[in-house]
Design a protein around this motif. Structure first.
Motif, short mmCIF file in Angstrom:
data_model
loop_
_atom_site.label_atom_id
_atom_site.label_comp_id
_atom_site.label_asym_id
_atom_site.label_seq_id
_atom_site.Cartn_x
_atom_site.Cartn_y
_atom_site.Cartn_z
N ASP A 141 -12.82 -6.09 -0.30
CA ASP A 141 -12.41 -4.91 -0.89
C ASP A 141 -11.39 -5.22 -1.97
O ASP A 141 -11.53 -4.67 -3.03
N ARG A 142 -10.23 -6.14 -1.44
CA ARG A 142 -9.35 -6.61 -2.38
C ARG A 142 -9.37 -7.98 -2.19
O ARG A 142 -9.95 -8.57 -1.45
N VAL B 149 0.89 -1.17 0.01
CA VAL B 149 0.06 -0.17 -0.10
C VAL B 149 1.17 1.08 0.15
O VAL B 149 1.57 1.47 0.96
N ALA B 150 0.83 1.90 -1.09
CA ALA B 150 1.75 3.12 -1.27
C ALA B 150 1.07 4.29 -0.82
O ALA B 150 -0.20 4.47 -1.27
N GLY B 151 1.64 4.98 0.41
CA GLY B 151 1.27 6.15 0.74
C GLY B 151 0.17 6.15 1.72
O GLY B 151 -0.89 7.08 2.09
N GLU B 152 -0.43 4.80 2.17
CA GLU B 152 -1.51 4.65 2.87
C GLU B 152 -1.02 3.84 4.30
O GLU B 152 -0.15 3.15 4.49
N ASP C 270 0.04 -6.15 1.69
CA ASP C 270 -0.45 -5.30 2.83
C ASP C 270 -1.72 -5.40 2.90
O ASP C 270 -2.34 -5.59 2.01
N LEU C 271 -2.31 -5.10 4.43
CA LEU C 271 -3.38 -4.84 4.65
C LEU C 271 -3.88 -3.58 5.21
O LEU C 271 -3.45 -3.01 6.08
N ARG C 272 -4.83 -2.78 4.46
CA ARG C 272 -5.18 -1.46 4.67
C ARG C 272 -5.92 -1.40 5.97
O ARG C 272 -6.77 -2.35 6.32
N ARG C 273 -5.96 -0.39 6.82
CA ARG C 273 -6.92 -0.29 8.04
C ARG C 273 -8.23 -0.21 7.52
O ARG C 273 -8.57 0.76 6.85
N GLY C 274 -9.21 -1.04 8.10
CA GLY C 274 -10.38 -0.91 8.03
C GLY C 274 -10.91 -1.53 6.66
O GLY C 274 -12.09 -1.61 6.17
#
Length: 370
Positions: free
Chosen positions: A237-238, A14-17, A52-56
């Motif tokens: 989501d993904r 996750v770039a920039g997140e 990566d796993l984004r928050r939420g």
């Protein structure tokens, strides 16, 4: 994470997140001994996995039985130790934790199991089951009781249920109890291992709706392991697709279901049932050749090449010098046999590990019906 190392730009990070989970080059090999030989053999259950796993976020994980999904999830939870690689949860490397640090990590990462009955102690009352993860916390008995009461109410359980045993509940209720137990320590990461596969379809919908509401309410991030692509499509989501221990495709849900780039993903989508009988009778189906490879003796190059319909089609238009004939008589590109394909970008947020990615036209006959 605010930026990526240039050397890993081609991995699904996750770039920039903000990422609640960062997994890099995670590998697990199990030793295997033979009665006929003193030399040890190893089975690579998870092979160089990064994501990566984004928050939420809800990140789906799909693949055939035995592809390494459960082994991967157990390494993320530190239930088994990785052979190599890194797991970072909320900025903390967890692969080397021990003692009190490991116990604190276990409060941040929990799991909901596939079988809601087998995951509950049949001798333990429900209130004690939900409170069990709180045993090592510093909370008072009154605070623990308040947490249990609140979670039971949130799960739609009655106060009188607190003193009953698991066999006195339905499958859906038992799964809600398992979810309440996981949430009692307010985790950040929840791994859902086939959370609705043992439930009736109507109950599945209720539990999935509950999980979606809880994700927002408790600020959770999910990894959803499932064989059911309709569940993955509804909740995720993904999506990550796994084959023989490796990630072969990672994409946003919409891209993966409408424009898959890996032949294995296309074959999975072609096997997914469609609720319209007329469409189901006429849609294109892809039947893979043979059985999944033996992980103790994997094929060279791309692990999918012996079953790949796309490689066979590509080889038909290639010069003989660039094609290899397999022992079953089929012909595939030599690159598929000699070189392991790595995840490479196929567009924004879309990665595929294939030497000859599937085009929109090739996938159209499968995805148009979904």
């Amino acid at each position: 994470m605010t930026a990526l190392d240039p050397q890993i730009q081609d991995l699904p990070f996750v770039a920039g997140e903000d990422a609640v989970l960062h997994v890099e080059h995670l590998t697990k090999r199990f030793g295997r001994t033979s009665r006929w030989s003193r030399s040890g053999r190893t089975v690579t259950a998870v092979d160089d996995v990064s994501f990566d796993l984004r928050r939420g976020e809800t990140l789906g994980l799909v693949g055939e039985s035995g592809c390494g999904k459960t082994t991967l999830s157990r390494m993320l939870l530190r239930l088994i130790e990785p052979t190599s690689g890194s797991v970072v949860v909320d900025g903390q490397e967890v692969t080397g934790l021990g003692g009190a640090d490991l116990r604190r990590f276990r409060q941040r990462a929990q799991v909901v199991f596939q079988d809601p009955y087998a995951s509950l102690d049949p001798r333990q009352r429900i209130a004690a089951t939900i409170a069990e993860p709180l045993a090592s916390s510093s909370k008072t008995r009154a605070e623990k009781q308040e947490i249990v009461t609140g979670l039971m109410e949130r799960m739609g359980l009655l106060p009188g249920h607190a003193h009953q045993f698991p066999h006195q509940f339905s499958g859906g209720q038992r799964q809600r109890i398992g979810i309440a137990r996981a949430l009692s320590v307010t985790p950040q990461l929840l791994i859902l291992d086939e959370p609705v596969s043992a439930l009736d379809v109507s109950i599945q919908a209720q539990v999935l709706s509950l999980l979606q509401d809880l994700r927002t309410e408790f600020d959770l991030s999910y990894i959803l392991i499932s064989h059911d692509l309709s569940v993955v499509r509804h909740v995720s989501d993904r999506v990550m697709v796994m084959y023989l221990g490796r990630l072969v495709e990672v994409a946003d849900k919409r891209d993966l279901f409408t424009a898959p780039r890996h032949p294995y993903t296309v074959s999975l989508l072609s096997a997914a049932p469609v609720p319209d009988p007329a469409v189901e009778r006429t849609r294109e189906r892809i039947v893979l050749r043979g059985d999944p490879p033996n992980p103790a003796n994997p094929p060279s190059g791309c692990a999918f090449h012996r079953r790949c319909f796309h490689a066979t089609a590509i080889a038909s238009g290639m010069p003989d010098g660039e094609v290899t004939q397999l022992d079953d008589g089929s012909r595939v590109p030599t690159a598929c046999v000699s070189t392991v394909p790595l995840l490479a970008p196929q567009g924004s947020g879309h990665w595929s590990a294939c030497h000859f990615p599937v085009t929109d036209a090739a996938a159209a006959g499968v995805t148009s019906a979904l």
